[in-house]
Design a protein around this motif. Structure first.
Motif, PDB file in Angstrom:
ATOM      1  N   PRO A  20       6.350  18.506   3.686  1.00  0.00           N
ATOM      2  CA  PRO A  20       6.352  17.883   2.357  1.00  0.00           C
ATOM      3  C   PRO A  20       5.074  18.231   1.585  1.00  0.00           C
ATOM      4  N   PRO A  21       5.056  18.002   0.257  1.00  0.00           N
ATOM      5  CA  PRO A  21       3.849  18.282  -0.524  1.00  0.00           C
ATOM      6  C   PRO A  21       2.635  17.553   0.034  1.00  0.00           C
ATOM      7  N   VAL A  22       1.472  18.188  -0.059  1.00  0.00           N
ATOM      8  CA  VAL A  22       0.248  17.589   0.492  1.00  0.00           C
ATOM      9  C   VAL A  22      -0.282  16.536  -0.489  1.00  0.00           C
ATOM     10  N   ASP A  23      -0.229  15.277  -0.082  1.00  0.00           N
ATOM     11  CA  ASP A  23      -0.660  14.192  -0.971  1.00  0.00           C
ATOM     12  C   ASP A  23      -2.161  13.972  -0.932  1.00  0.00           C
ATOM     13  N   LEU A  24      -2.727  14.080   0.269  1.00  0.00           N
ATOM     14  CA  LEU A  24      -4.133  13.718   0.439  1.00  0.00           C
ATOM     15  C   LEU A  24      -4.840  14.734   1.333  1.00  0.00           C
ATOM     16  N   ILE A  25      -5.986  15.223   0.851  1.00  0.00           N
ATOM     17  CA  ILE A  25      -6.826  16.110   1.675  1.00  0.00           C
ATOM     18  C   ILE A  25      -8.152  15.390   1.955  1.00  0.00           C
ATOM     19  N   ILE A  26      -8.461  15.256   3.233  1.00  0.00           N
ATOM     20  CA  ILE A  26      -9.691  14.578   3.651  1.00  0.00           C
ATOM     21  C   ILE A  26     -10.651  15.626   4.213  1.00  0.00           C
ATOM     22  N   ARG A  27     -11.937  15.535   3.867  1.00  0.00           N
ATOM     23  CA  ARG A  27     -12.924  16.355   4.571  1.00  0.00           C
ATOM     24  C   ARG A  27     -14.056  15.465   5.067  1.00  0.00           C
ATOM     25  N   THR A  28     -14.365  15.624   6.337  1.00  0.00           N
ATOM     26  CA  THR A  28     -15.443  14.840   6.935  1.00  0.00           C
ATOM     27  C   THR A  28     -16.759  15.623   6.871  1.00  0.00           C
ATOM     28  N   LEU A  60      -7.091   5.997   3.470  1.00  0.00           N
ATOM     29  CA  LEU A  60      -5.738   5.682   3.004  1.00  0.00           C
ATOM     30  C   LEU A  60      -5.767   4.595   1.933  1.00  0.00           C
ATOM     31  N   ALA A  61      -6.682   3.645   2.086  1.00  0.00           N
ATOM     32  CA  ALA A  61      -6.804   2.584   1.083  1.00  0.00           C
ATOM     33  C   ALA A  61      -7.267   3.183  -0.245  1.00  0.00           C
ATOM     34  N   SER A  62      -8.201   4.128  -0.170  1.00  0.00           N
ATOM     35  CA  SER A  62      -8.680   4.791  -1.380  1.00  0.00           C
ATOM     36  C   SER A  62      -7.512   5.539  -2.051  1.00  0.00           C
ATOM     37  N   TYR A  63      -6.738   6.234  -1.245  1.00  0.00           N
ATOM     38  CA  TYR A  63      -5.582   6.974  -1.780  1.00  0.00           C
ATOM     39  C   TYR A  63      -4.614   6.037  -2.500  1.00  0.00           C
ATOM     40  N   SER A  64      -4.366   4.893  -1.892  1.00  0.00           N
ATOM     41  CA  SER A  64      -3.329   4.006  -2.439  1.00  0.00           C
ATOM     42  C   SER A  64      -3.756   3.395  -3.788  1.00  0.00           C
ATOM     43  N   GLN A  65      -5.050   3.516  -4.105  1.00  0.00           N
ATOM     44  CA  GLN A  65      -5.507   2.997  -5.402  1.00  0.00           C
ATOM     45  C   GLN A  65      -5.530   4.057  -6.496  1.00  0.00           C
ATOM     46  N   ARG A  66      -5.226   5.272  -6.138  1.00  0.00           N
ATOM     47  CA  ARG A  66      -5.269   6.344  -7.136  1.00  0.00           C
ATOM     48  C   ARG A  66      -4.007   6.310  -7.995  1.00  0.00           C
ATOM     49  N   GLU A  67      -4.156   6.715  -9.215  1.00  0.00           N
ATOM     50  CA  GLU A  67      -2.973   6.880 -10.054  1.00  0.00           C
ATOM     51  C   GLU A  67      -2.734   8.376 -10.203  1.00  0.00           C
ATOM     52  N   ARG A  68      -1.646   8.841  -9.662  1.00  0.00           N
ATOM     53  CA  ARG A  68      -1.352  10.281  -9.718  1.00  0.00           C
ATOM     54  C   ARG A  68      -0.544  10.549 -10.978  1.00  0.00           C
ATOM     55  N   ARG A  69      -1.150  11.233 -11.911  1.00  0.00           N
ATOM     56  CA  ARG A  69      -0.507  11.362 -13.218  1.00  0.00           C
ATOM     57  C   ARG A  69       0.235  12.682 -13.421  1.00  0.00           C
ATOM     58  N   PHE A  70      -0.060  13.681 -12.644  1.00  0.00           N
ATOM     59  CA  PHE A  70       0.611  14.979 -12.756  1.00  0.00           C
ATOM     60  C   PHE A  70       0.714  15.452 -14.208  1.00  0.00           C
ATOM     61  N   GLY A  71      -0.336  15.287 -14.946  1.00  0.00           N
ATOM     62  CA  GLY A  71      -0.391  15.775 -16.329  1.00  0.00           C
ATOM     63  C   GLY A  71       0.069  14.782 -17.373  1.00  0.00           C
ATOM     64  N   LYS A  72       0.729  13.705 -16.918  1.00  0.00           N
ATOM     65  CA  LYS A  72       1.233  12.729 -17.888  1.00  0.00           C
ATOM     66  C   LYS A  72       0.154  11.719 -18.254  1.00  0.00           C
ATOM     67  N   MET A  94       0.836  -1.204   0.000  1.00  0.00           N
ATOM     68  CA  MET A  94       0.000   0.000   0.000  1.00  0.00           C
ATOM     69  C   MET A  94       0.875   1.260   0.000  1.00  0.00           C
ATOM     70  N   THR A  95       0.561   2.215  -0.885  1.00  0.00           N
ATOM     71  CA  THR A  95       1.297   3.482  -0.897  1.00  0.00           C
ATOM     72  C   THR A  95       0.754   4.374   0.213  1.00  0.00           C
ATOM     73  N   VAL A  96       1.625   4.714   1.133  1.00  0.00           N
ATOM     74  CA  VAL A  96       1.194   5.584   2.236  1.00  0.00           C
ATOM     75  C   VAL A  96       1.505   7.035   1.855  1.00  0.00           C
ATOM     76  N   PRO A  97       0.516   7.936   1.972  1.00  0.00           N
ATOM     77  CA  PRO A  97       0.812   9.337   1.656  1.00  0.00           C
ATOM     78  C   PRO A  97       1.838   9.907   2.630  1.00  0.00           C
ATOM     79  N   GLN A  98       2.691  10.787   2.111  1.00  0.00           N
ATOM     80  CA  GLN A  98       3.679  11.414   3.012  1.00  0.00           C
ATOM     81  C   GLN A  98       3.020  12.464   3.892  1.00  0.00           C
ATOM     82  N   HIS A  99       2.110  13.217   3.274  1.00  0.00           N
ATOM     83  CA  HIS A  99       1.486  14.331   3.995  1.00  0.00           C
ATOM     84  C   HIS A  99      -0.037  14.264   3.822  1.00  0.00           C
TER      85      HIS A  99
END
Ligand code: IPE
Ligand code: IPE
Ligand code: MG
Length: 238
Positions: A173-181, A219-231, A1-6
């Protein structure tokens, strides 16, 4: 699982949680503080490097005076009670936002814990206090301008990286994941610049109920995302 840094969280729904339970709003904020405890220690255990929590916005001063002073009291109590947990877990305490507008005694406790934890390296625990992203950007612009006037930098040197270093989050570090409840789908002036390429996770769960299981789901949802940054996807997978 990819853990977000921030991970950054808009902790929303304390008031509705209290209302649902027939209690005053402040009671909801107190239970919200219990969630903060749980999520902080869990984040440290999971190897997250920075956790930023939106605790009080520049707009929250407009709430009833009783709620504002109650929140300030809870924050002070939180800082006092959590001191040993943070230090024992090698967690560094930070804030973003303009803390100079907070009550004097709260500023003192904040600065004292910042100093005491300044050697801690395993995780940054950052609370957004009197924070608004537009206010942060305007304050950054003022600092840039004054450094130009003082001859420390020239306007040609301004780029995204330099501007980033003038923001309150410069040390994080860069903000990887923003959660709102609490089922709201808005940013409420949170990390507008830093969130440019963050992943978002929204949940109906009210903040006092956002416990370990809910956090793990995010976190599980985050780890399934593909972060493409425009690519393209193909470029990323190579
Ligand atoms: C979030 O809960 C905490 C703060 C903004 C301080 P709220 O107090 O906004 O809870 P709701 O949105 O009224 O339910
Ligand atoms: C955002 O919540 C600020 C914090 C969580 C501290 P609010 O409850 O103040 O946001 P709005 O006003 O509903 O957008
Ligand atoms: Mg709210």
């Amino acid at each position: 699982m990819t853990v977000p840094q921030h991970v950054a969280i808009i902790m929303d729904g304390n008031g509705r949680w209290a209302q649902k339970n027939g209690k005053p709003r402040l009671w909801g904020h107190a239970r919200g503080a219990d969630t903060v405890r749980e999520i902080t220690t869990l984040s440290r255990k999971l190897g997250i490097k920075a956790l930023t929590l939106y605790a009080f916005s520049t707009k929250n001063w407009d709430r009833p005076e009783e709620e504002v002073s109650g929140l300030m009291g809870l924050l002070k109590e939180y800082i006092r009670k959590e001191r040993s947990t943070l230090l024992d877990n090698d967690i560094r305490f930070r804030t973003i936002g303009n803390i100079s507008k907070l009550p004097e005694d709260l500023i003192t406790s904040i600065n004292e814990l910042k100093d005491a934890s300044s050697h801690c390296k395993s995780m940054d625990f950052c609370i957004a206090l009197n924070y608004g992203a537009r206010d942060e950007i305007v304050r950054a612009v003022k600092k840039v301008t004054s450094d130009i006037l003082d001859g420390k930098i020239t306007h040609e040197t301004i780029d995204e990286k330099l501007f980033d270093s003038y923001l309150d989050t410069a040390c994080l570090p860069p903000v990887d994941l923003i959660i709102r409840t609490s089922g709201e789908f808005r940013l409420s002036d949170f990390l507008l610049w830093q969130g440019a390429y963050s992943e978002f996770y929204f949940t109906e769960t009210l903040w006092p109920d956002f416990r370990e299981e809910e956090f793990r789901k995010a976190l599980a949802s985050y780890s399934q995302r593909e972060r493409r940054f425009g690519k393209t996807s193909d470029q990323i997978r190579k």
